[in-house]
Design a protein around this motif. Structure first.
Motif, short mmCIF file in Angstrom:
data_model
loop_
_atom_site.label_atom_id
_atom_site.label_comp_id
_atom_site.label_asym_id
_atom_site.label_seq_id
_atom_site.Cartn_x
_atom_site.Cartn_y
_atom_site.Cartn_z
N LEU A 80 0.81 -1.22 0.00
CA LEU A 80 0.00 0.00 0.00
C LEU A 80 0.84 1.27 0.00
O LEU A 80 0.30 2.37 -0.16
CB LEU A 80 -0.95 -0.01 1.20
N ARG A 81 2.15 1.14 0.16
CA ARG A 81 3.04 2.29 -0.02
C ARG A 81 3.84 2.17 -1.32
O ARG A 81 4.74 2.99 -1.57
CB ARG A 81 3.99 2.43 1.17
N GLY A 82 3.57 1.15 -2.11
CA GLY A 82 4.30 0.97 -3.36
C GLY A 82 5.72 0.48 -3.17
O GLY A 82 6.57 0.67 -4.04
N LEU A 83 5.99 -0.18 -2.03
CA LEU A 83 7.34 -0.63 -1.72
C LEU A 83 7.39 -2.15 -1.69
O LEU A 83 6.54 -2.80 -1.10
CB LEU A 83 7.78 -0.09 -0.35
N ASP A 84 8.40 -2.70 -2.34
CA ASP A 84 8.65 -4.14 -2.33
C ASP A 84 10.15 -4.30 -2.10
O ASP A 84 10.93 -4.42 -3.03
CB ASP A 84 8.20 -4.78 -3.63
N THR A 85 10.54 -4.29 -0.84
CA THR A 85 11.96 -4.19 -0.51
C THR A 85 12.20 -4.87 0.83
O THR A 85 11.25 -5.27 1.51
CB THR A 85 12.37 -2.71 -0.43
N ASP A 86 13.46 -5.00 1.21
CA ASP A 86 13.72 -5.44 2.57
C ASP A 86 13.38 -4.29 3.52
O ASP A 86 13.01 -3.20 3.10
CB ASP A 86 15.17 -5.91 2.73
N ARG A 87 13.52 -4.53 4.80
CA ARG A 87 13.06 -3.55 5.78
C ARG A 87 14.16 -2.57 6.22
O ARG A 87 13.88 -1.64 6.97
CB ARG A 87 12.50 -4.30 7.00
N MET A 88 15.37 -2.75 5.72
CA MET A 88 16.47 -1.87 6.10
C MET A 88 16.56 -0.71 5.11
O MET A 88 17.48 -0.60 4.29
CB MET A 88 17.77 -2.66 6.17
N VAL A 89 15.58 0.18 5.22
CA VAL A 89 15.50 1.34 4.34
C VAL A 89 15.16 2.57 5.18
O VAL A 89 14.63 2.46 6.29
CB VAL A 89 14.44 1.16 3.23
N VAL A 90 15.47 3.74 4.63
CA VAL A 90 15.04 5.00 5.22
C VAL A 90 14.40 5.83 4.12
O VAL A 90 14.93 5.94 3.01
CB VAL A 90 16.22 5.77 5.88
N LEU A 91 13.20 6.34 4.39
CA LEU A 91 12.44 7.11 3.42
C LEU A 91 12.68 8.60 3.66
O LEU A 91 12.63 9.07 4.80
CB LEU A 91 10.95 6.79 3.54
N MET A 92 12.90 9.35 2.55
CA MET A 92 13.14 10.79 2.63
C MET A 92 12.50 11.46 1.43
O MET A 92 12.40 10.87 0.35
CB MET A 92 14.64 11.11 2.61
N ILE A 145 15.45 5.63 0.14
CA ILE A 145 14.39 5.59 -0.87
C ILE A 145 13.71 6.94 -0.89
O ILE A 145 13.29 7.45 0.16
CB ILE A 145 13.36 4.48 -0.57
N ALA A 146 13.62 7.54 -2.05
CA ALA A 146 12.90 8.81 -2.19
C ALA A 146 11.41 8.56 -1.99
O ALA A 146 10.84 7.66 -2.62
CB ALA A 146 13.16 9.42 -3.57
N TYR A 147 10.79 9.35 -1.13
CA TYR A 147 9.39 9.10 -0.80
C TYR A 147 8.69 10.43 -0.55
O TYR A 147 9.32 11.44 -0.20
CB TYR A 147 9.28 8.19 0.43
N ASP A 148 7.39 10.43 -0.74
CA ASP A 148 6.59 11.65 -0.57
C ASP A 148 6.35 11.91 0.91
O ASP A 148 5.40 11.39 1.50
CB ASP A 148 5.26 11.49 -1.33
N LEU A 149 7.23 12.70 1.51
CA LEU A 149 7.16 13.04 2.93
C LEU A 149 7.33 14.54 3.10
O LEU A 149 7.92 15.21 2.23
CB LEU A 149 8.27 12.32 3.71
N PRO A 150 6.87 15.09 4.21
CA PRO A 150 7.15 16.50 4.48
C PRO A 150 8.65 16.72 4.69
O PRO A 150 9.39 15.80 5.04
CB PRO A 150 6.38 16.78 5.78
N MET A 151 9.08 17.95 4.49
CA MET A 151 10.47 18.28 4.75
C MET A 151 10.73 18.20 6.25
O MET A 151 9.87 18.45 7.08
CB MET A 151 10.78 19.69 4.23
#
Length: 760
Positions: free
Chosen positions: A667-679, A715-721
Motif C-alpha cells: 500500500l506504499r508501493g514498496l517491495d523491498t527489505d526492511r532496512m531502508v530510510v524514506l526521505m 528511498i525517495a518518498y513523498d514526505l514533508p520536509m
C-alpha cells in the motif's frame, strides 16, 4: 496549496490502486500459499468476527451486529493464517540451533519456524532450549518467585489476552504483592488513557459504530486505516457515499484514507474503481498536529466574532471548564508559527475550519501518530478542545475515537491490568478474595526497561507479546535481559524476546484464539473488548497445534498455584474448568459494566459497557469537560537543528506490531527489505545524498548515549520536509528511553531526532 500540490508526488513510490479490491484478495491468496496454513483455515475465516465465531487476534475494530459475508480484512486474514500454520517449532527443531545463533536471525525467520509445541527451558550448558514438563516449569517458576521481593517482579501482558485471562493475570499479580502490570498500551495508547481521563473523565473514546451512520464530518489524525484497521473502511466508505466529509492529517500519504474498493462489491471489483475517501489529505509535519488544530481554532474564533453561531456557547457554559484561558492562548499564537510547525498553509487550515463550522456532527479519529510524542497528551487535548467548541462530544454522530491496535488491549485495562492502583476497585477485590491488595503505583514499560538496566527488576513474566523487541532503546537494553533471575515467556511462536535469555528462562506455549479450548466442563469461550467499548464472545474450533499446549487461563492458574499460598476464596482449578465463573467474578467486580455478563457475551455486535463522557457525565476534577492549554505549538519536545531530522517509525502492510508476515509494503508501493530510510526527494538532494545510497541513522538526543542504525538504503518518498521514516521495530534502537510523553511515558516513536551519516 493547490489541489495539484496536495496530490501524490508521481516520481516517488506509491500504490496507484484502491485499498482493498483485487490487491487485498491477491495478498491473502499469496499468504495462503506461502505460510502453509492447516486445513480448515478458510472455514475459520468465514466465522471470524461473527456471533459464535472467533474474534480476530489482529486489530480491535468493532464487529457489526449484522456482519458482512466476510467480516475479516487482509491483515486479519494474515493473522489467522499465521496462527494456523502447519509449521512446528518443537524440541527437535530447537535442538538444531543455539540460542546465540537464533539471536542473529531476522524477526520473520524466527516466527517462520512455526508454532511452539512443548514447554521448554533454557539450558545454559548447551545454549539451547530443551523440553520440560508443565509440572517442572510451574514448580521451578513458583519456587523462584517465592524467593523474590514481589516489587522486583513484572507481569507484562500483550494486548491479545482475553478478558478472562487478563482478570486472572491481574489478580495473580496483586495476590503475589505488586501492581507491576504494564501492557502493550504503554507503548501505543497509554497517552489516550491518561489524557482523556483528565479531559473528559473517561479513559477511552466516546463513539460507537452507529455514530458513523449519522456523522457529517470525520477528522483523521495519525492513523493508517488501510493497514492497521481495514474493516473501518466499510463504515467509512458508507459515510462518504452519503455525503460525509473526511479530512486527513498525516505525514505519510496512506492509501487507505485516499481510496477504497470493497472486495465484497461485485461492481467495484469488476470496474476496479473505488471510493475517494479524503476530501483533503494534509501532510502535516510530525508533531505538528497541535499547531494544525490551533490554526483551525483561530479561524473558528474569527468566524464567531465575524458572524456568530460557530461556538456552541450553551454547551460550553453548561459542560466545560477552561474555555477562556484556552482561547486566549489560541488567539495569541501567530500564524507564522502555526505554518512553520505544522508544515501546512494558513489557507489549508482555514479551509478545514470552514468545513468544520458547516458540519453538525463531527468525529475525531486518531492513532499513534498523535500519541507517540513528548507532548502527545497535549495533542489529544487539542483535538478534545476542537470537538468541545461545537458540542461534538457526548451526542449521536459525534465524539472522539482513538483506534486501538491489539485486539483486547483496551479490555485488559477495563478488567484490572493497570499499574495505577486508583484505576482498579481494590477495596472490592480485598472483600472478594480476603487479602490486602498492594496500593503503591506499579511500573510502566519505560520503568520496566529502566529497572532491567539498573538491576532493580529481577523477574519478568510475559503473557504473550515480544516486549524486548517492541521497546525503545532496544540495543541498549538487550544485554541486560540475561541478568534477570527469572524470565518467563508465554507464547505461540518464537520471537526475539525469547533469545535474550538468562540461566532461568522458560518458554510456555499456549493455544491461539481460533483453537478449541476444552476444559473440565467442556469447550470454553473467551471474551474481548473492541475499540468502541463493546464486549464480544469468541469460540475457537480448530484442533490445537499440539496436545502439549495449555490455554492462557490454565497457564496463569498453574503459575499462581505454584507461587501463592492456598486461599479458599481463590479457586484457580474451578475457574480453569469453567471460564464462565471468571466472567461472574468480572461482573461482581465491575457490576455497572458487566452485569449479566454470561448472558450477554454473544449479543450480536457485542454489548456496550457504557461511557460516562458519552452521557455527558464528566468524571473530572471540576465535574466538567476540560479545555486545556498546550505547553507549546509542537508536540515534539525537541526542536530539530540544522541537519537533524525527525524520525517517524512505520509498520508495513505485511506486519502487525512486531510480527512480520512478509516483506511487501504494497500500500506504499514498496517491495523491498526492511532496512531502508524514506526521505523527500528535495531532502535527499539538499543533504548531498542520492537515492539508493547506504547511510547510518544516528540519534542526536543529548544524554551521552550512542544510538546508531546502519545499513539503511535511501528511498525517495513523498514526505514533508524535515523528517525521515524507517520501519518499526528495527528503528526502535534510535528512540531514547527517556524520550516519551510527559504524562503517560508512552515512547516517542513518531518524534525522535536523528542525523544521517553516509556509509562508505
Amino acid at each position: 496549496m493547490t489541489d495539484a500540490e496536495r496530490e501524490q508526488n508521481p516520481d516517488t513510490p506509491h500504490y496507484d490502486r484502491p485499498t482493498g479490491g483485487w490487491g487485498s484478495l491477491i495478498s491473502v491468496a499469496r499468504h495462503l500459499g506461502e505460510d502453509k496454513p492447516r486445513a480448515g483455515v478458510l472455514e475459520t475465516l468465514m466465522k471470524q468476527n461473527k456471533p459464535k465465531g472467533h474474534m480476530c487476534t489482529s486489530c480491535a475494530w468493532a464487529k457489526p451486529a449484522s456482519p458482512h459475508l466476510a467480516e475479516f480484512c487482509e491483515n486479519g486474514a494474515k493473522a489467522t493464517i499465521w496462527d494456523h500454520t502447519l509449521l512446528r517449532c518443537g524440541p527437535d527443531q530447537l535442538a538444531r540451533h543455539t540460542v546465540s545463533e537464533l539471536r542473529m536471525w531476522r524477526d520473520y525467520d524466527l516466527e517462520m519456524l512455526g508454532r511452539l509445541t512443548h514447554p521448554m527451558r533454557f539450558d545454559a550448558a548447551t545454549d539451547r532450549y530443551v523440553e520440560t514438563t508443565w509440572e517442572e516449569a510451574f514448580r521451578a517458576i513458583g519456587a523462584s518467585l517465592r524467593k523474590l521481593d514481589p516489587k522486583s517482579t513484572v507481569f507484562y501482558a500483550s494486548g491479545r489476552a482475553s478478558l478472562e485471562t487478563s482478570y486472572m493475570w491481574a489478580l495473580y499479580a496483586r495476590l503475589y504483592g505488586h501492581n507491576n502490570l504494564p501492557d502493550s498500551s504503554n507503548m501505543c495508547h497509554e497517552t489516550t488513557s491518561v489524557a482523556l481521563k483528565q479531559k473528559i473523565g473517561s479513559p477511552v473514546g466516546t463513539c460507537i459504530l452507529e455514530d458513523f451512520e449519522s456523522c457529517d464530518m470525520i477528522l483523521f489524525f495519525g492513523q493508517n486505516t488501510g493497514t492497521n484497521s481495514p474493516r473501518l473502511l466499510h463504515p467509512l466508505q458508507e459515510a462518504v457515499k452519503r455525503g460525509c466529509k473526511v479530512v486527513t492529517f498525516n505525514p505519510v500519504r496512506e492509501r487507505g484514507l485516499i481510496e477504497f474498493a470493497n472486495p465484497q462489491s461485485p461492481t467495484e471489483m469488476i470496474t476496479g474503481r473505488g471510493t475517494k475517501i479524503s476530501d483533503l489529505y494534509l501532510q502535516v509535519k510530525p508533531g505538528g498536529d497541535i499547531a494544525a488544530i490551533a490554526g483551525m481554532i483561530k479561524h473558528l474564533l474569527h468566524l464567531e466574532e465575524d458572524r456568530g453561531g460557530v461556538i456552541d456557547h450553551a454547551f460550553v457554559a453548561e459542560h466545560c471548564h477552561g474555555f477562556d484561558d484556552f482561547t486566549a492562548w489560541a488567539r495569541a499564537l501567530g500564524w507564522q508559527e502555526i505554518e512553520e510547525v505544522s508544515g501546512l498553509t494558513r489557507a489549508d487550515l482555514i479551509e478545514v475550519a470552514e468545513m468544520y463550522a458547516r458540519s453538525e456532527r463531527v468525529i475525531g479519529i486518531y492513532g499513534m501518530g498523535l500519541t507517540q510524542h513528548v507532548h502527545g497528551s497535549d495533542s489529544i487535548g487539542m483535538l478534545v478542545n476542537l470537538l468541545l467548541m461545537r458540542g461534538n462530544m457526548g451526542r449521536e454522530g459525534a465524539g472522539i475515537c482513538p483506534v486501538r491496535g491489539h485486539s483486547n488491549v483496551q479490555g485488559q485495562r477495563t478488567v484490572g491490568i493497570a499499574d495505577k492502583p486508583e484505576l482498579v476497585p481494590l477495596d472490592k477485590l480485598a472483600e472478594m478474595f480476603d487479602f490486602e491488595p498492594p496500593r503503591d503505583r506499579g511500573t510502566t514499560t519505560v520503568d520496566v526497561v529502566q529497572g532491567v538496566l539498573d538491576g532493580s527488576i529481577k523477574a519478568f513474566l510475559s503473557l504473550g507479546g515480544n516486549f524486548a523487541r517492541a521497546i525503545p532503546d532496544q540495543d541498549r537494553a538487550d544485554p541486560a535481559w540475561s541478568k534477570l533471575e527469572l524470565n518467563v515467556q508465554i507464547a505461540t511462536r518464537l520471537n526475539r524476546s525469547h533469545t535474550l535469555v538468562g540461566d532461568n528462562t522458560w518458554l510456555l506455549p499456549c493455544l491461539v484464539r481460533g483453537e478449541e479450548d476444552v476444559q473440565a466442563t467442556g469447550p470454553q469461550a473467551v471474551t474481548m473488548e473492541d475499540s468502541l467499548s463493546h464486549i464480544h464472545g469468541s469460540i475457537g474450533r480448530r484442533r490445537p497445534a499440539s496436545p502439549h499446549l495449555l490455554s492462557e487461563p490454565a497457564i496463569v492458574a498453574g503459575l499462581a498455584k505454584a507461587t501463592l499460598d492456598p486461599n479458599p476464596k481463590v479457586r484457580w482449578d474451578d475457574w480453569v474448568g469453567d471460564y464462565g465463573l471468571v466472567r461472574d467474578l468480572i461482573a461482581e467486580t465491575y457490576p455497572d459494566q458487566f452485569h449479566d455478563f454470561n448472558d450477554r457475551m454473544f449479543q450480536p455486535g457485542g454489548f456496550y459497557r457504557g461511557n460516562s463522557a458519552r452521557d455527558r457525565d464528566w468524571k473530572t476534577e471540576t465535574g466538567k469537560a476540560e479545555f486545556t492549554t498546550p505547553q507549546g505549538a509542537s508536540a515534539l519536545g525537541i526542536k530539530p537543528g540544522d541537519g537533524v531530522y525527525t524520525l517517524v517509525t512505520l509498520r508495513s502492510n505485511d506486519q502487525f506490531n512486531t510480527t512480520i508476515y512478509g516483506f511487501r509494503d504494497r500500500l506504499r508501493g514498496l517491495d523491498t527489505d526492511r532496512m531502508v530510510v524514506l526521505m523527500a526527494p528535495a531532502e535527499i538532494a539538499g543533504a548531498g545524498l542520492s537515492e539508493g545510497q547506504t547511510v547510518t541513522l544516528v540519534s542526536t538526543y543529548d544524554d551521552g548515549m550512542e544510538r546508531r542504525l546502519g545499513g539503511l538504503r535511501i528511498i525517495a518518498y513523498d514526505l514533508p520536509m524535515g523528517c525521515v521514516a524507517a520501519y518499526y521495530p528495527e528503528a526502535n534502537a534510535l528512540v531514547p528511553l527517556e524520550l516519551h510523553d510527559l504524562a503517560s511515558k508512552t515512547p516517542a516513536y513518531k518524534g525522535a531526532p536523528v542525523r544521517l551519516e553516509p556509509e562508505a
